[in-house]
Structure formats: structure tokens, C-alpha cells
Motif scaffolding. Structure first.
Motif, PDB file in Angstrom:
ATOM      1  N   ASP A 126      -7.882  -1.351  -8.563  1.00 40.92           N
ATOM      2  CA  ASP A 126      -7.794  -1.120  -7.102  1.00 40.92           C
ATOM      3  C   ASP A 126      -7.081  -2.399  -6.589  1.00 40.92           C
ATOM      4  O   ASP A 126      -6.232  -2.316  -5.571  1.00 40.92           O
ATOM      5  CB  ASP A 126      -8.991  -0.749  -6.271  1.00 40.92           C
ATOM      6  CG  ASP A 126      -9.492   0.390  -6.695  1.00 40.92           C
ATOM      7  OD1 ASP A 126      -8.710   1.434  -7.200  1.00 40.92           O
ATOM      8  OD2 ASP A 126     -10.979   0.568  -6.775  1.00 40.92           O
ATOM      9  N   HIS A 127      -7.439  -3.374  -7.048  1.00 39.48           N
ATOM     10  CA  HIS A 127      -6.604  -4.632  -6.525  1.00 39.48           C
ATOM     11  C   HIS A 127      -5.360  -4.885  -6.917  1.00 39.48           C
ATOM     12  O   HIS A 127      -4.284  -5.232  -6.218  1.00 39.48           O
ATOM     13  CB  HIS A 127      -7.479  -6.027  -6.841  1.00 39.48           C
ATOM     14  CG  HIS A 127      -7.062  -7.137  -5.973  1.00 39.48           C
ATOM     15  ND1 HIS A 127      -6.193  -8.181  -6.667  1.00 39.48           N
ATOM     16  CD2 HIS A 127      -7.258  -7.520  -4.811  1.00 39.48           C
ATOM     17  CE1 HIS A 127      -6.225  -9.281  -5.902  1.00 39.48           C
ATOM     18  NE2 HIS A 127      -6.601  -8.864  -4.586  1.00 39.48           N
TER      19      HIS A 127
ATOM     20  N   ARG B  95      -3.471  -2.108  -7.495  1.00 39.81           N
ATOM     21  CA  ARG B  95      -2.608  -1.230  -6.638  1.00 39.81           C
ATOM     22  C   ARG B  95      -2.202  -1.856  -5.533  1.00 39.81           C
ATOM     23  O   ARG B  95      -1.179  -1.518  -4.855  1.00 39.81           O
ATOM     24  CB  ARG B  95      -3.396  -0.047  -6.862  1.00 39.81           C
ATOM     25  CG  ARG B  95      -2.850   1.167  -6.053  1.00 39.81           C
ATOM     26  CD  ARG B  95      -3.488   2.394  -5.850  1.00 39.81           C
ATOM     27  NE  ARG B  95      -3.794   3.013  -7.157  1.00 39.81           N
ATOM     28  CZ  ARG B  95      -4.918   3.097  -7.627  1.00 39.81           C
ATOM     29  NH1 ARG B  95      -6.179   2.807  -6.907  1.00 39.81           N
ATOM     30  NH2 ARG B  95      -4.933   3.651  -8.880  1.00 39.81           N
ATOM     31  N   ASP B  96      -3.167  -2.668  -4.802  1.00 39.29           N
ATOM     32  CA  ASP B  96      -2.894  -3.303  -3.481  1.00 39.29           C
ATOM     33  C   ASP B  96      -1.628  -4.376  -3.569  1.00 39.29           C
ATOM     34  O   ASP B  96      -0.813  -4.363  -2.954  1.00 39.29           O
ATOM     35  CB  ASP B  96      -4.089  -3.830  -2.898  1.00 39.29           C
ATOM     36  CG  ASP B  96      -4.967  -2.859  -2.650  1.00 39.29           C
ATOM     37  OD1 ASP B  96      -4.960  -1.742  -2.293  1.00 39.29           O
ATOM     38  OD2 ASP B  96      -6.402  -3.297  -2.419  1.00 39.29           O
TER      39      ASP B  96
ATOM     40  N   THR C 222       1.554  -2.356  -3.950  1.00 38.68           N
ATOM     41  CA  THR C 222       1.877  -2.032  -2.572  1.00 38.68           C
ATOM     42  C   THR C 222       2.425  -2.956  -1.896  1.00 38.68           C
ATOM     43  O   THR C 222       3.571  -2.959  -0.987  1.00 38.68           O
ATOM     44  CB  THR C 222       0.745  -1.185  -1.800  1.00 38.68           C
ATOM     45  OG1 THR C 222       0.235  -0.168  -2.763  1.00 38.68           O
ATOM     46  CG2 THR C 222       1.234  -0.503  -0.432  1.00 38.68           C
ATOM     47  N   ALA C 223       1.722  -4.247  -1.966  1.00 41.08           N
ATOM     48  CA  ALA C 223       2.118  -5.338  -1.123  1.00 41.08           C
ATOM     49  C   ALA C 223       3.526  -5.884  -1.546  1.00 41.08           C
ATOM     50  O   ALA C 223       4.491  -6.499  -0.999  1.00 41.08           O
ATOM     51  CB  ALA C 223       1.309  -6.370  -1.051  1.00 41.08           C
TER      52      ALA C 223
ATOM     53  N   GLU D 272       3.904  -4.971   4.720  1.00 43.45           N
ATOM     54  CA  GLU D 272       3.817  -4.571   6.215  1.00 43.45           C
ATOM     55  C   GLU D 272       4.592  -5.776   6.686  1.00 43.45           C
ATOM     56  O   GLU D 272       5.187  -5.648   7.725  1.00 43.45           O
ATOM     57  CB  GLU D 272       2.349  -4.372   6.593  1.00 43.45           C
ATOM     58  CG  GLU D 272       1.769  -3.456   5.805  1.00 43.45           C
ATOM     59  CD  GLU D 272       0.211  -3.280   6.054  1.00 43.45           C
ATOM     60  OE1 GLU D 272      -0.276  -4.432   6.845  1.00 43.45           O
ATOM     61  OE2 GLU D 272      -0.515  -2.562   5.530  1.00 43.45           O
TER      62      GLU D 272
ATOM     63  N   GLY E 145       0.424  -7.169   2.697  1.00 43.04           N
ATOM     64  CA  GLY E 145       0.196  -5.670   2.995  1.00 43.04           C
ATOM     65  C   GLY E 145      -1.002  -5.565   2.204  1.00 43.04           C
ATOM     66  O   GLY E 145      -1.289  -6.001   1.171  1.00 43.04           O
ATOM     67  N   CYS E 146      -1.825  -4.163   2.663  1.00 43.52           N
ATOM     68  CA  CYS E 146      -3.053  -3.668   2.204  1.00 43.52           C
ATOM     69  C   CYS E 146      -3.887  -4.923   1.848  1.00 43.52           C
ATOM     70  O   CYS E 146      -4.819  -5.024   1.074  1.00 43.52           O
ATOM     71  CB  CYS E 146      -2.736  -3.124   0.765  1.00 43.52           C
ATOM     72  SG  CYS E 146      -1.668  -1.817   0.857  1.00 43.52           S
ATOM     73  N   GLY E 147      -4.032  -5.840   2.482  1.00 44.60           N
ATOM     74  CA  GLY E 147      -5.122  -6.934   2.674  1.00 44.60           C
ATOM     75  C   GLY E 147      -4.962  -7.747   1.511  1.00 44.60           C
ATOM     76  O   GLY E 147      -5.828  -8.793   1.174  1.00 44.60           O
TER      77      GLY E 147
ATOM     78  N   ASP F 267      -6.078 -13.159  -0.413  1.00 43.97           N
ATOM     79  CA  ASP F 267      -6.615 -11.962   0.543  1.00 43.97           C
ATOM     80  C   ASP F 267      -6.062 -12.293   1.824  1.00 43.97           C
ATOM     81  O   ASP F 267      -6.063 -13.692   2.287  1.00 43.97           O
ATOM     82  CB  ASP F 267      -7.910 -12.009   0.390  1.00 43.97           C
ATOM     83  CG  ASP F 267      -8.555 -11.677  -0.801  1.00 43.97           C
ATOM     84  OD1 ASP F 267      -8.123 -10.758  -1.502  1.00 43.97           O
ATOM     85  OD2 ASP F 267      -9.676 -11.992  -1.315  1.00 43.97           O
TER      86      ASP F 267
END
Length: 173
Positions: A25-26, A28-29, A32-33, A38, A56-58, A75
Motif C-alpha cells: 500500500d505504501h 502504491r502511494d 501515485t506521488a 498533488e 501526494g497521498c501522504g 510521510d
């Protein structure tokens, strides 16, 4: 070098950045980032001219602008609404003084200046005209002081002119 994690292909990373990826999951984030940030901006050009920041995404990424290699991963938690910004400090506006103030040597208003002139030369030496005060001192020409100042330097210039004629209206602090 492309990194694979559980079948996911991640972009090139520094070894220290690879150690920061916790799970799928991390990862994937991070992807995305990296591809759809963002927030995206350059680092300080004086310190790191070839790096950019992607958020992005934290996830907070530092990426080499030349090679596209992820240098570090961290993070990112946005600041709460209404929190003070560490970059922007509140603007301090000077407090307007109307009748002098603690620690001022020079009068800060026309009434205060006229009162000090009357204390030094006497009450009869100052007269009011329509737009000016006129100070009459024996042995000198009349000295004009504007009744309505249009410039903050006007009072200081009047004090300087009075001092030229021997009238000191400054106070000891």
C-alpha cells in the motif's frame, strides 16, 4: 535500475529510499506521488539546484530532476486548518502614536510640538493662523509650523528648524 515490490515496478531509488518503503500500500502511494503529485516544486536552488519535491497521498518524495531517481521518502501530514505557518510570520504594524510615547525624543504630533514650544519660549510667542502656527522669537524671522502635516517628516523638519533658531523641543530619554 527499476525496483520491483510484490509485482509492482517502482522507479529508480536510492538504497536509503528503498528501505523506507514499508508495504504494498505504501509502494502504491509512492507511485501515485511520483507520477501524479498533488504538490510539485523545486528545492532551494542555492542548496539543491537539481532536486524537486513531490507530495501526494501522504508521501513526501525528494526526486533528482536530472535522472528521476527518488532520493528520499517521508510521510507528509498537512497542517491543520488555521495553524500558523512556519514560513509566514504575522505582520507587525507600527502602533500609531498621537501624543508622543514612551521613549520618543521628538514630538510625534503637532499639538505636542506646539505645547513643547510654548514651554520653551512662552505662551505669547506662538500664534495660530489658518493653516500654520507662527513662532516669533526676538532677533529672528517668524518660524512657520504646518498645522496639518502631510508627511511624517514634517514634524522632524520643524524640530530641526526650531533647533536652528535655538529652540530645543526634544526631551531627554
Amino acid at each position: 535500475m527499476v525496483v520491483e515490490l510484490d509485482g509492482m515496478r517502482l522507479p529508480k531509488m536510492a538504497p536509503s529510499a528503498m528501505d523506507c518503503v514499508r508495504d504494498r500500500d505504501h509502494a502504491r502511494d509512492v507511485l501515485t506521488a511520483y507520477y501524479y503529485p498533488e504538490i510539485r516544486h523545486d528545492c532551494d536552488p542555492r542548496v539543491y539546484p537539481d532536486r524537486e519535491v513531490r507530495i501526494g497521498c501522504g508521501v513526501h518524495l525528494v526526486v533528482s530532476a536530472e535522472t528521476g531517481t527518488i532520493i528520499s521518502i517521508g510521510d507528509h501530514a498537512p497542517a491543520p486548518v488555521g495553524a500558523a505557518s512556519p514560513v509566514l510570520t504575522p505582520v507587525r504594524r507600527p502602533k500609531r502614536r498621537t501624543h508622543g510615547g514612551a521613549g520618543t525624543r521628538v514630538p510625534t504630533s503637532i499639538p505636542e510640538l506646539i505645547e513643547r514650544v510654548r514651554q520653551v519660549v512662552g505662551k505669547d510667542a506662538v500664534e495660530r493662523t489658518s493653516n500654520h502656527y507662527v513662532v516669533r522669537v526676538p532677533g529672528a524671522s517668524p518660524i512657520g509650523i504646518a498645522a496639518n502635516v502631510g508627511d511624517w517628516r514634517s514634524i522632524r523638519n520643524s524640530v530641526r528648524t526650531l533647533r536652528h533658531y535655538g529652540i530645543d523641543v526634544t526631551r531627554d530619554v
